[in-house]
Design an enzyme around this catalytic site. Structure first.
Site, mmCIF file in Angstrom:
data_model
loop_
_atom_site.group_PDB
_atom_site.id
_atom_site.type_symbol
_atom_site.label_atom_id
_atom_site.label_comp_id
_atom_site.label_asym_id
_atom_site.label_seq_id
_atom_site.Cartn_x
_atom_site.Cartn_y
_atom_site.Cartn_z
ATOM 1 N N GLU A 53 19.640 29.166 -62.243
ATOM 2 C CA GLU A 53 19.336 27.784 -62.589
ATOM 3 C C GLU A 53 20.626 26.976 -62.688
ATOM 4 O O GLU A 53 21.541 27.368 -63.388
ATOM 5 C CB GLU A 53 18.609 27.748 -63.932
ATOM 6 C CG GLU A 53 18.133 26.373 -64.290
ATOM 7 C CD GLU A 53 18.560 25.961 -65.676
ATOM 8 O OE1 GLU A 53 17.984 26.454 -66.643
ATOM 9 O OE2 GLU A 53 19.478 25.118 -65.777
ATOM 10 N N ARG B 181 2.927 27.263 -78.061
ATOM 11 C CA ARG B 181 2.941 28.336 -77.062
ATOM 12 C C ARG B 181 3.047 29.715 -77.708
ATOM 13 O O ARG B 181 3.895 29.940 -78.571
ATOM 14 C CB ARG B 181 4.128 28.146 -76.107
ATOM 15 C CG ARG B 181 3.907 27.029 -75.128
ATOM 16 C CD ARG B 181 2.934 27.418 -74.040
ATOM 17 N NE ARG B 181 3.605 28.106 -72.970
ATOM 18 C CZ ARG B 181 4.085 27.505 -71.893
ATOM 19 N NH1 ARG B 181 3.979 26.219 -71.731
ATOM 20 N NH2 ARG B 181 4.689 28.208 -70.963
ATOM 21 N N HIS C 190 11.178 22.232 -63.505
ATOM 22 C CA HIS C 190 10.567 21.840 -64.783
ATOM 23 C C HIS C 190 10.409 20.328 -64.898
ATOM 24 O O HIS C 190 9.760 19.831 -65.805
ATOM 25 C CB HIS C 190 11.391 22.378 -65.950
ATOM 26 C CG HIS C 190 11.417 23.875 -65.979
ATOM 27 N ND1 HIS C 190 10.305 24.613 -66.304
ATOM 28 C CD2 HIS C 190 12.383 24.768 -65.675
ATOM 29 C CE1 HIS C 190 10.607 25.907 -66.221
ATOM 30 N NE2 HIS C 190 11.855 26.016 -65.835
ATOM 31 N N GLU D 5 19.120 37.654 -72.669
ATOM 32 C CA GLU D 5 18.632 37.590 -74.052
ATOM 33 C C GLU D 5 18.595 38.950 -74.717
ATOM 34 O O GLU D 5 18.425 39.033 -75.925
ATOM 35 C CB GLU D 5 17.274 36.898 -74.108
ATOM 36 C CG GLU D 5 16.167 37.677 -73.471
ATOM 37 C CD GLU D 5 14.871 36.879 -73.425
ATOM 38 O OE1 GLU D 5 14.880 35.767 -72.883
ATOM 39 O OE2 GLU D 5 13.869 37.390 -73.941
ATOM 40 N N ASP E 284 13.294 40.453 -60.406
ATOM 41 C CA ASP E 284 13.587 39.374 -61.360
ATOM 42 C C ASP E 284 14.086 39.934 -62.679
ATOM 43 O O ASP E 284 13.493 40.860 -63.237
ATOM 44 C CB ASP E 284 12.308 38.575 -61.648
ATOM 45 C CG ASP E 284 11.851 37.760 -60.436
ATOM 46 O OD1 ASP E 284 12.723 37.275 -59.687
ATOM 47 O OD2 ASP E 284 10.636 37.604 -60.252
ATOM 48 N N SER F 110 6.794 32.474 -57.023
ATOM 49 C CA SER F 110 5.415 32.048 -57.259
ATOM 50 C C SER F 110 5.182 30.661 -56.692
ATOM 51 O O SER F 110 6.045 29.790 -56.750
ATOM 52 C CB SER F 110 5.090 32.068 -58.757
ATOM 53 O OG SER F 110 6.004 31.280 -59.461
HETATM 54 N N1 GLN Z 1 9.228 35.538 -59.447
HETATM 55 C C1 GLN Z 1 8.859 34.874 -60.651
HETATM 56 C C2 GLN Z 1 8.164 33.564 -60.318
HETATM 57 O O1 GLN Z 1 8.478 32.993 -59.320
HETATM 58 C C3 GLN Z 1 10.052 34.578 -61.516
HETATM 59 C C4 GLN Z 1 9.671 33.997 -62.834
HETATM 60 C C5 GLN Z 1 10.823 33.765 -63.779
HETATM 61 O O2 GLN Z 1 11.931 33.629 -63.393
HETATM 62 N N2 GLN Z 1 10.569 33.714 -65.047
HETATM 63 O O3 GLN Z 1 7.321 33.102 -61.064
#
Ligand code: GLN
Ligand code: ZN
Length: 771
Positions: A681, A531, A710, A621, A615, A449
């Site tokens: 990450e 949230r 972030h 989780e 994704d 995104s």
């Molecule tokens: N493809 C999604 C994005 O780029 C992945 C989002 C995510 O990892 N939660 O927003």
């Protein structure tokens, strides 16, 4: 008399009043007194609804402005230094919110002496729910004591309005086991220091007129670390002695007690609550283990899902407890706090009426609890209408032909093992992909995104309101895609993405296009702080009526000679972030979604898209709470991913993305997913999270995130090159990619543009160095 009890009520408010108030408070537009009065009104409303539904044990102190774990920490003075708390007296709201969200150098923070760079405590998922709690950071130097008696205050608040509530405390052992320590002390070492503070809380509650107190110990359903059993015995002996007249209800949920049952049954408390929704099979063992002088609270109404209760089946369990001798000491309750379900069905005016009749949100669940309690005492006849309604809804669901898609069932039954396997193994595929894609060493890509700017959101809102027609909306999307493609080409990204401008949410976007999904209007559930999420409801067989993303990806690919990456949400994540039907196994639902995604992958390939990313941020989780159950989950979760990823030829490259890389315990399953490339990450931990990859030789390609999206900071090329070089110490360079940590949806272009350019520069620097 059988007691109708509740364990916790949603906090956010039927119209998300708490969210609105919190955000206004943080923005400096609402004072503390107004925030507190909104909170008090929500609590009063919650008490009224619960009592009005026939609940006699109404919880209190289940409310929290941000998070109940955080409020417990603040009440006991377990605040690390650096957040403006002097070490004496109550912890201010400014300090509490700085612990939760980090400081931003606001006036209120400066006034409270909070350094502008104070970072938020870590947040993590509350057991296997989608609720996040703030992880306490403890040290041996802390002096726990009762600074803020939030429990007695909550009790008094109820008493003033004529309700003797049942205050809820997070138990001392679960609090410690959910904490992190800094200085090498083990969390349980802090128990002796903690107990006097808990004892005070209970003593004051007894003095203020409490009769029952709910002590939550959800850790009793997990694999306990060594020393925990003794700690439980010590702790509960101390709690029982602190206030001998008080009835403690030891509360467990989210799983069965299993090997901790004897321990739980032996603790000196007045009653035990068990979750019979997750673990209905534990009832006989519980009935045998629990001494007859204890109260038994049976969680028979699902606090984690949105379906109406099968009242007859629930009553049978209650009757079994009655027959075993608990007839005079029986409570009926939801399986866990209702925090995890939306407030009320009443506002859902657009749901399919037949589906709506099968649902129960928090308010409807409370009525079920009360009906069941009456049914035990007064026989079913007294509540015949409610039972008939429950029977009718169940019968209607069973007869609803829309739930089952015969063609899909046949297709699932015919899934052959080779459909869960790529044609060739990774090395052969890698060669074919290299020949087709011609990528440089250390290819640069992104997670999918680009910023969802105010412009994008307003276009979507205007489309929804009918102010913009679909054709104009689509044209605007194409314009944004074209701009993003041009920019990525200009700066030299190797594998491009279209930017996901057309997507509101990675689950909703697909759910809305799949059969079998329904969406609520107000079904908000707290995720963390202010949230909320409104998870979709999977109520029927899931299938894909037509292609979902091909149009956008194909358009984007038509604008460039560089490879365009198609972007999909994986089956496990689609399952995990929804409320799922319970009449068929979760595994089956996941396989249905996997087939739908598989068809989309095949269509993308056919449309000339050479790379598809599936994704799976929720893969980890989904892990069951107990280690013993994990292999089974991992088996089907991996199989579902593979089913979705395997319809393609060798030269089509499959990527996956996960927003974390704490893989130590599941690295073999991650490898078994057999994606050609995985992006994860790692930037925040300075690549330390890659340790799992040093021990286990991950066979395919990896893109460890080198930019923490972030953080608002734009990392330099040198910094990203340094991180990538560290990654190259553990992963061979020819299998390494360069990318950000996660999608850039919540970023602004002002950071994204320079950061992506720096990322390309980092790749060029590294390519020039022949390490
Ligand atoms: N493809 C999604 C994005 O780029 C992945 C989002 C995510 O990892 N939660 O927003
Ligand atoms: Zn991510």
């Amino acid at each position: 008399m059988t007691i109708a009890a509740n364990l916790g009520y949603p906090r956010i408010g039927p119209k998300r009043e708490l969210k609105t108030a919190l955000e206004a408070f943080w923005a400096g537009k609402l004072g503390e007194a107004e925030l507190q009065s909104t909170a008090a009104a929500l609590r009063a409303g919650a008490r009224a609804v619960q009592q009005g539904s026939g609940i006699s044990h109404v919880p209190s102190a289940d409310f929290a402005l941000y998070d109940h774990v955080l409020e417990t920490v603040c009440a006991f003075g377990l605040v690390p230094p650096g957040y403006g708390w002097s070490g004496e007296g109550p912890v201010s709201l400014a300090t509490m919110f700085a612990l939760a969200r980090g400081a931003r150098g606001r006036a209120a923070e400066r006034a409270a002496g909070i350094p502008g760079d104070a970072v938020a405590l870590e947040m993590t998922k509350w057991f296997d729910t989608n609720y996040h709690y703030v992880v306490p950071r403890l040290s041996a130097a802390m002096r726990p004591r009762l600074l803020d008696d939030r429990w007695t205050r909550a009790l008094r608040e109820g008493l003033q309005h004529g309700t003797r509530t049942r205050p809820v405390l997070l138990g001392p052992i679960s609090l410690l086991l959910l904490s992190k320590t800094e200085d090498g002390t083990r969390p349980l070492d802090l128990l002796p220091a903690m107990l006097p503070a808990y004892a005070d809380a209970l003593r004051f509650l007894a003095e203020a007129g409490a009769v029952w107190v709910q002590v939550d110990e959800p850790c009793l359903v997990t694999d306990l670390p060594s020393g925990a059993e003794d700690a439980y015995r010590t702790a509960f002996r101390a709690l029982a002695e602190a206030a001998p007249g008080l009835n403690l209800l030891l509360t467990t949920y989210f799983e069965g007690l299993r090997d901790n049952l004897q321990l739980a049954a032996s603790l000196p408390v007045a009653g035990l609550h068990v979750d019979l929704v997750r673990a209905p099979g534990q009832l006989p063992a519980v009935l045998e283990a629990l001494p007859r002088d204890r109260w038994l609270s049976l969680g028979v109404v699902d606090g984690r899902n949105v379906w109406r209760t099968d009242l007859r089946a629930a009553l049978a369990q209650l009757r079994a407890a009655e027959a075993a001798g608990f007839g005079k000491r029986l409570m009926v309750a939801p399986s866990c706090s209702l925090l995890h379900v939306p407030h009320s069905l009443a506002m859902e005016t657009a749901l399919d009426p037949a589906l709506k009749r099968r649902l129960a949100f928090a308010n409807e669940k409370l009525k079920e609890v009360a009906v069941l309690a009456r049914a035990v005492d007064e026989a079913e006849k007294a509540v015949a209408a409610a039972f008939e309604e429950s029977d009718r809804a169940l019968a209607e669901a069973r007869a609803d032909e829309r739930l089952h898609d015969a063609g899909l069932a046949a297709r699932l039954a015919a899934v052959a093992p080779e459909m869960e396997r790529r044609t060739s193994s990774y090395p052969t595929r890698a060669a074919a992909q290299a020949a087709r894609l011609g990528l440089p060493e250390l290819p640069v890509t992104s997670i999918g995104s680009w910023p969802q700017t105010a412009e994008v959101r307003s276009l979507r809102a205007r489309l929804a309101r009918g102010e913009l027609d679909k054709a104009s909306y689509d044209a605007e999307m194409e314009r944004m895609i074209a701009e993003a493609v041009r920019w990525q080409e200009e700066i030299g990204v190797d594998v491009l993405v279209h930017g996901e401008f057309e997507r509101n949410d990675m689950v909703k976007y697909f759910g809305e296009q799949l059969a079998g999904y329904a969406f609520t209007k107000h079904g908000w559930v707290q995720s963390y702080g202010s949230r909320c999420v409104a998870p979709p409801i999977i109520w029927a067989d899931v299938s894909r009526p037509k292609p979902m993303t091909v149009r956008w990806s194909a358009y984007a690919q038509s604008l460039t000679d560089k490879p365009m990456k198609g972007m999909l949400t994986g089956p496990v994540t689609m399952l995990q972030w929804s409320f799922v039907r319970t009449d068929i196994p979760r595994e089956t639902v996941c396989r249905q979604i996997a087939l739908a995604i598989r068809d989309e992958v095949a269509d993308l390939e056919a449309a000339g898209i050479p790379i598809v990313q599936i994704d799976e941020p929720a893969f980890r989780e989904g892990l069951p709470l107990r280690k013993a159950d994990r292999d089974d989950y991992l088996r089907w979760a991996v199989a579902c991913f593979r089913l979705s990823a395997s319809p393609v030829r060798d030269e089509t490259q499959i990527h996956t993305h996960m927003c974390y890389s704490e893989f130590n315990d599941i690295i073999e399953s991650i490898a078994a997913m057999d994606a050609d490339v995985i992006s994860i990450e790692t930037a925040r931990s300075n690549m330390e999270l890659l340790d799992a990859f040093a021990v286990f030789d991950y066979p395919n390609e990896i893109g460890p995130g080198v930019w923490d999206i972030h953080s608002p900071r734009v990392p330099s090329a040198e910094e990203m090159a340094r991180l990538a070089a560290r990654a190259a110490e553990r992963i061979p360079r020819r299998r390494l990619w360069l990318n950000p940590d996660c999608g850039c949806k919540t970023c602004g272009w002002a950071e994204v543009k320079p950061a992506m350019a720096n990322l390309v520069a980092a790749a060029r620097q590294l390519r020039a160095r022949a390490v």
